[in-house]
Design a protein around this motif. Structure first.
Motif, PDB file in Angstrom:
ATOM      1  N   UNK A  43       0.561  20.163  14.803  1.00 29.36           N
ATOM      2  CA  UNK A  43       0.384  18.988  14.203  1.00 29.36           C
ATOM      3  C   UNK A  43       1.464  18.664  13.060  1.00 29.36           C
ATOM      4  N   UNK A  44       2.043  17.732  13.209  1.00 26.91           N
ATOM      5  CA  UNK A  44       3.145  17.434  12.057  1.00 26.91           C
ATOM      6  C   UNK A  44       2.504  16.574  11.035  1.00 26.91           C
ATOM      7  N   UNK A  45       2.201  16.689   9.819  1.00 24.78           N
ATOM      8  CA  UNK A  45       1.871  16.062   8.595  1.00 24.78           C
ATOM      9  C   UNK A  45       2.885  15.536   7.698  1.00 24.78           C
ATOM     10  N   UNK A  46       3.062  14.237   7.663  1.00 25.25           N
ATOM     11  CA  UNK A  46       4.178  13.757   6.529  1.00 25.25           C
ATOM     12  C   UNK A  46       3.653  12.613   5.889  1.00 25.25           C
ATOM     13  N   UNK A  47       3.852  12.976   4.378  1.00 30.45           N
ATOM     14  CA  UNK A  47       3.560  11.846   3.298  1.00 30.45           C
ATOM     15  C   UNK A  47       4.824  11.098   2.798  1.00 30.45           C
ATOM     16  N   UNK A  55       0.869  -1.239   0.093  1.00 29.06           N
ATOM     17  CA  UNK A  55       0.020   0.074   0.117  1.00 29.06           C
ATOM     18  C   UNK A  55       0.730   1.454  -0.060  1.00 29.06           C
ATOM     19  N   UNK A  56       0.088   2.256  -0.167  1.00 26.82           N
ATOM     20  CA  UNK A  56       0.852   3.531  -0.234  1.00 26.82           C
ATOM     21  C   UNK A  56       0.152   4.402  -1.203  1.00 26.82           C
ATOM     22  N   UNK A  57       0.562   5.695  -1.285  1.00 30.41           N
ATOM     23  CA  UNK A  57       1.216   6.523  -0.169  1.00 30.41           C
ATOM     24  C   UNK A  57       0.487   6.432   1.318  1.00 30.41           C
ATOM     25  N   UNK A  58       1.228   6.751   2.160  1.00 33.51           N
ATOM     26  CA  UNK A  58       0.607   6.968   3.519  1.00 33.51           C
ATOM     27  C   UNK A  58       1.011   8.394   4.160  1.00 33.51           C
ATOM     28  N   UNK A  59       0.009   8.652   5.040  1.00 34.99           N
ATOM     29  CA  UNK A  59       0.386   9.963   5.791  1.00 34.99           C
ATOM     30  C   UNK A  59       0.304   9.729   7.381  1.00 34.99           C
ATOM     31  N   UNK A  60       1.336  10.355   7.920  1.00 38.53           N
ATOM     32  CA  UNK A  60       1.559  10.124   9.392  1.00 38.53           C
ATOM     33  C   UNK A  60       0.834  11.609   9.828  1.00 38.53           C
ATOM     34  N   UNK A  88      12.684  20.892  13.094  1.00 37.13           N
ATOM     35  CA  UNK A  88      13.423  21.453  12.119  1.00 37.13           C
ATOM     36  C   UNK A  88      14.789  20.421  11.831  1.00 37.13           C
ATOM     37  N   UNK A  89      15.371  19.854  12.831  1.00 37.95           N
ATOM     38  CA  UNK A  89      16.367  18.997  12.747  1.00 37.95           C
ATOM     39  C   UNK A  89      15.747  17.624  12.238  1.00 37.95           C
ATOM     40  N   UNK A  90      14.629  17.092  12.621  1.00 37.73           N
ATOM     41  CA  UNK A  90      14.155  16.149  12.094  1.00 37.73           C
ATOM     42  C   UNK A  90      13.438  16.175  10.598  1.00 37.73           C
ATOM     43  N   UNK A  91      13.122  17.376  10.465  1.00 40.75           N
ATOM     44  CA  UNK A  91      12.900  17.387   8.986  1.00 40.75           C
ATOM     45  C   UNK A  91      13.957  17.164   8.035  1.00 40.75           C
ATOM     46  N   UNK A  92      15.008  17.880   8.417  1.00 39.79           N
ATOM     47  CA  UNK A  92      16.293  17.748   7.639  1.00 39.79           C
ATOM     48  C   UNK A  92      16.745  16.536   7.412  1.00 39.79           C
ATOM     49  N   UNK A  93      16.442  15.588   8.385  1.00 42.76           N
ATOM     50  CA  UNK A  93      17.061  14.025   8.251  1.00 42.76           C
ATOM     51  C   UNK A  93      15.863  13.374   7.459  1.00 42.76           C
ATOM     52  N   UNK A  94      14.637  13.673   7.719  1.00 39.66           N
ATOM     53  CA  UNK A  94      13.471  12.948   6.949  1.00 39.66           C
ATOM     54  C   UNK A  94      13.519  13.338   5.538  1.00 39.66           C
ATOM     55  N   UNK A  95      13.657  14.294   5.248  1.00 42.30           N
ATOM     56  CA  UNK A  95      13.412  14.825   3.716  1.00 42.30           C
ATOM     57  C   UNK A  95      14.575  14.215   3.123  1.00 42.30           C
ATOM     58  N   UNK A  96      15.630  13.678   3.338  1.00 41.41           N
ATOM     59  CA  UNK A  96      16.516  12.937   2.571  1.00 41.41           C
ATOM     60  C   UNK A  96      16.275  11.550   2.449  1.00 41.41           C
ATOM     61  N   UNK A  97      15.396  11.097   2.961  1.00 43.68           N
ATOM     62  CA  UNK A  97      15.324   9.728   3.129  1.00 43.68           C
ATOM     63  C   UNK A  97      14.254   9.084   2.040  1.00 43.68           C
ATOM     64  N   UNK A  98      14.685   7.941   1.384  1.00 44.25           N
ATOM     65  CA  UNK A  98      13.992   7.393   0.345  1.00 44.25           C
ATOM     66  C   UNK A  98      12.478   7.176   0.452  1.00 44.25           C
ATOM     67  N   UNK A  99      11.534   7.578  -0.200  1.00 45.11           N
ATOM     68  CA  UNK A  99       9.903   7.477  -0.160  1.00 45.11           C
ATOM     69  C   UNK A  99       9.518   8.809   0.519  1.00 45.11           C
ATOM     70  N   UNK A 100      10.326   9.604   0.772  1.00 39.77           N
ATOM     71  CA  UNK A 100       9.732  10.933   1.817  1.00 39.77           C
ATOM     72  C   UNK A 100       9.014  11.550   0.313  1.00 39.77           C
ATOM     73  N   UNK A 136       6.338  14.638   1.505  1.00 35.38           N
ATOM     74  CA  UNK A 136       6.214  16.143   2.108  1.00 35.38           C
ATOM     75  C   UNK A 136       6.240  15.867   3.482  1.00 35.38           C
ATOM     76  N   UNK A 137       6.263  17.173   4.056  1.00 37.94           N
ATOM     77  CA  UNK A 137       6.130  17.194   5.376  1.00 37.94           C
ATOM     78  C   UNK A 137       5.789  18.873   5.882  1.00 37.94           C
ATOM     79  N   UNK A 138       4.849  18.849   6.853  1.00 34.91           N
ATOM     80  CA  UNK A 138       4.327  20.175   7.182  1.00 34.91           C
ATOM     81  C   UNK A 138       3.939  20.067   8.620  1.00 34.91           C
ATOM     82  N   UNK A 139       4.578  21.443   9.194  1.00 35.43           N
ATOM     83  CA  UNK A 139       4.224  21.593  10.651  1.00 35.43           C
ATOM     84  C   UNK A 139       3.032  22.485  10.950  1.00 35.43           C
TER      85      UNK A 139
END
Length: 123
Positions: free
Chosen positions: A74-78, A22-27, A46-58, A60-63
């Protein structure tokens, strides 16, 4: 260190990360701190964002921050898939950042997928 509290009934966030396919998924992750620690939370996010946006499958992310003197965010990531999310979440680099969150930080993450409801929304 951030404390994790489940958002609702049913499978836990960690049980959801064992779902295959399945996918895509949102957290959607509600994060609360005392208002005096809000700026510190944003710095750590912001530190977490910088790590996550470089990962395969990322994707988007919005706070989102509560208005007024709120300490609720609320943090929403896809992500392309649950597997991609899990790999990113389990990275030691990301796990290490969780130790640095403000003492009052409480997170309630849950994994969702878009729903198609005729006449209302499309998946």
């Amino acid at each position: 260190m951030i404390t994790i509290e489940e958002m609702g009934r049913g499978p836990t966030f960690f049980e959801q990360m064992e779902t295959k396919g399945g996918g895509p998924v949102s957290v959607i992750n509600k994060i609360s701190v005392i208002p005096a620690e809000a700026d510190d939370l944003v710095r750590h996010w912001t530190t977490d964002f910088e790590i996550m946006r470089q990962q395969p499958g990322y994707i988007s992310m919005q706070l989102y921050g509560g208005i007024g003197e709120s300490g609720v965010f609320l943090n929403c990531s896809v992500w392309e898939s649950v597997e991609d999310l899990k790999r990113a979440f389990e990275r030691s680099e990301f796990q290490a950042t969780l130790q640095d969150y403000p003492p009052s930080a409480v997170a309630s993450p849950h994994i969702f997928e878009k729903m198609a409801i005729p006449g209302c929304c499309v998946a």
